[in-house]
Write a protein that holds these residues in place. Structure first.
Motif, short mmCIF file in Angstrom:
data_model
loop_
_atom_site.label_atom_id
_atom_site.label_comp_id
_atom_site.label_asym_id
_atom_site.label_seq_id
_atom_site.Cartn_x
_atom_site.Cartn_y
_atom_site.Cartn_z
N UNK A 63 27.69 3.66 -12.33
CA UNK A 63 27.24 3.01 -11.13
C UNK A 63 28.09 3.35 -10.16
N UNK A 64 27.27 4.06 -9.28
CA UNK A 64 27.33 4.57 -8.47
C UNK A 64 28.45 3.71 -7.26
N UNK A 65 28.32 1.75 -7.24
CA UNK A 65 29.16 1.54 -6.05
C UNK A 65 29.37 0.13 -6.98
N UNK A 66 30.27 0.30 -6.30
CA UNK A 66 30.78 -1.89 -7.02
C UNK A 66 29.46 -2.72 -5.54
N UNK A 67 29.11 -3.94 -6.47
CA UNK A 67 28.68 -4.39 -5.40
C UNK A 67 29.45 -5.31 -4.88
N UNK A 68 28.90 -6.49 -3.82
CA UNK A 68 29.81 -7.65 -3.66
C UNK A 68 30.28 -8.84 -4.19
N UNK A 69 29.30 -8.85 -5.09
CA UNK A 69 29.53 -9.88 -6.27
C UNK A 69 29.59 -9.05 -7.29
N UNK A 70 30.50 -8.45 -8.05
CA UNK A 70 30.71 -7.18 -8.71
C UNK A 70 32.42 -7.45 -8.79
N UNK A 71 32.70 -8.01 -10.43
CA UNK A 71 34.64 -8.83 -10.07
C UNK A 71 35.01 -8.33 -10.89
N UNK A 72 34.87 -8.23 -12.72
CA UNK A 72 36.04 -6.92 -13.31
C UNK A 72 35.01 -6.02 -13.50
#
Length: 410
Positions: free
Chosen positions: A146-155
């Motif tokens: 995954x290239x970037x974390x999303x705002x909804x990503x947690x763990x």
């Protein structure tokens, strides 16, 4: 006449080599000081240059238009209780010339993968701004996943180079694996490219909100990263950030409880320390060269005494004072050059041994020997000059001997 001069120098060279060879072990003992001094200079300069080049490469990876703001004194040092907060970040974002800015936190954490445990740094980064700075403003990238974390990503976690190459745990940590950070389960969603030093390459990145919860951190940043807009003077932006933060905190110039640094400033500071350390050790190497020069001088004085009758014969058949002086200068110069050659070989070997040892034991690529033709040429020319200077006084004494007195010498 030109051909005669060339032939004479060639003959002097042959005579000098023969005399040095005839003295055997004494010639080698004379060169010991030159060996050690030149070996020290070659090894230290090559390692110093290699280290400087490696550090410059590290800074190239991190980009040129970045600013780092940290709590505390220079380079974030000291025991200041000052903090960087969301309020500070808002002030920084308003500075003219700031493109994007974002905060991050970094803490030492317990990392568990399968049945193995290690303690490494975990960095919480903002899914938007900080990721843009790290992935677009530097040469750090995502190799896989995954290239970037999303705002909804947690763990979710992105692991550094040392994890996915299998240098931390027995098995490589790859995209899709599960790890535990401080006993919380995380899914590995990305593998980060190599940065170049083991500490940074052992970093794990997680979303900032998750990191604040995991480490019980409220309104506090370990660092704020800033990317400067194109065509803006980075130093002027630095001064503006300092001025605005001082005004907000009610501080005078010089009382800052925060550090605002560019990569260029960090590089210069590291360079000053390296140059100072190198200068001290090279100064010690010059002491060895001085001792070696004294040894050459002593040997040449002995050679003058041993060959007094020979000098008398040469003068009796027409040799000039300048010819006698040239003969002894060539001999002392050859001693210096031979010492320089052996010293270069020893220094090159020593620097390569240090490079291999550090790389093997510490898994660091920062220590690399940089043995250039310029360094070898300088060392050989310098050793020749040392030899000639050391032989100057004995050569002058030999050239001033009177033929009659020299022929009578027993």
């Amino acid at each position: 006449m030109h051909l005669d001069t060339d032939k004479m120098i060639e003959d002097f060279f042959i005579i000098s080599v023969r005399n040095i060879r005839n003295r055997g072990i004494r010639s080698w003992l004379t060169m010991i000081g030159i060996f050690i001094g030149i070996a020290a200079i070659v090894s230290l300069i090559s390692l110093g240059e290699g280290l400087q080049n490696a550090i410059n490469e590290q800074f190239e990876i991190l980009g040129h238009n970045l600013i780092y703001i940290m709590p505390g004194g220079a380079f974030g040092s000291g025991f200041s209780s000052a903090k960087l907060t969301e309020h500070d970040l808002k002030i920084i974002k308003k500075v003219r010339g700031v493109d994007i800015a974002g905060g991050m936190i970094s803490k030492l954490a317990k990392i568990k993968f399968k049945d193995e445990v290690e303690y490494c740094f975990v960095s919480g980064i903002e899914p938007g701004d900080v990721q843009d700075i790290l992935l677009e403003g530097t040469k750090i990238g995502i190799v896989r996943g995954q290239k970037r974390f999303k705002e909804t990503d947690r763990y979710k976690a992105a692991v550094g180079y040392e994890y996915w190459t299998g240098n931390v745990f027995s098995d490589a940590v790859r995209v899709g694996d599960k790890i535990k950070i401080n006993n919380k389960r995380f899914k590995v969603v990305a593998e980060v490219s190599r940065i170049g030093n083991s500490q940074d390459d052992k970093n794990i990145y997680i979303p900032l909100k998750t990191a604040k919860e995991l480490f019980d951190v409220k309104d506090e940043y370990a660092m704020v990263l800033v990317r400067v807009k194109k065509n803006y003077d980075i130093e002027k932006v630095v001064e503006e950030i300092k001025k605005n933060l001082r005004r907000d905190r009610g501080l005078e110039r010089g009382e800052e409880d925060f550090s605002v640094l560019t990569l260029e400033q960090m590089k210069e500071a590291v360079g000053v320390v390296l140059d100072a350390a190198q200068a001290v050790v090279i100064g010690m190497a010059f002491i060895s060269l001085f001792v070696g020069g004294i040894g050459i001088m002593n040997t040449m004085y002995t050679s003058v005494l041993e060959r007094t009758r020979e000098i008398g014969v040469m003068k009796a058949v027409g040799a000039r004072n300048s010819d006698i002086m040239l003969l002894f200068l060539i001999e002392s110069g050859i001693i210096g050059v031979v010492g320089g050659i052996v010293g270069c070989l020893m220094g090159s070997l020593l620097s390569k041994i240090v490079e291999y040892t550090v790389t093997s034991l510490l898994d660091q690529t920062l220590i690399r020997a940089s043995i250039t033709p310029e360094l070898i040429t300088f060392s050989l020319v310098f050793s020749f000059i040392i030899g000639c200077i050391s032989g100057m006084m004995p050569a002058m004494q030999a050239s001033k001997l009177k033929p009659v007195d020299a022929l009578r010498y027993e």
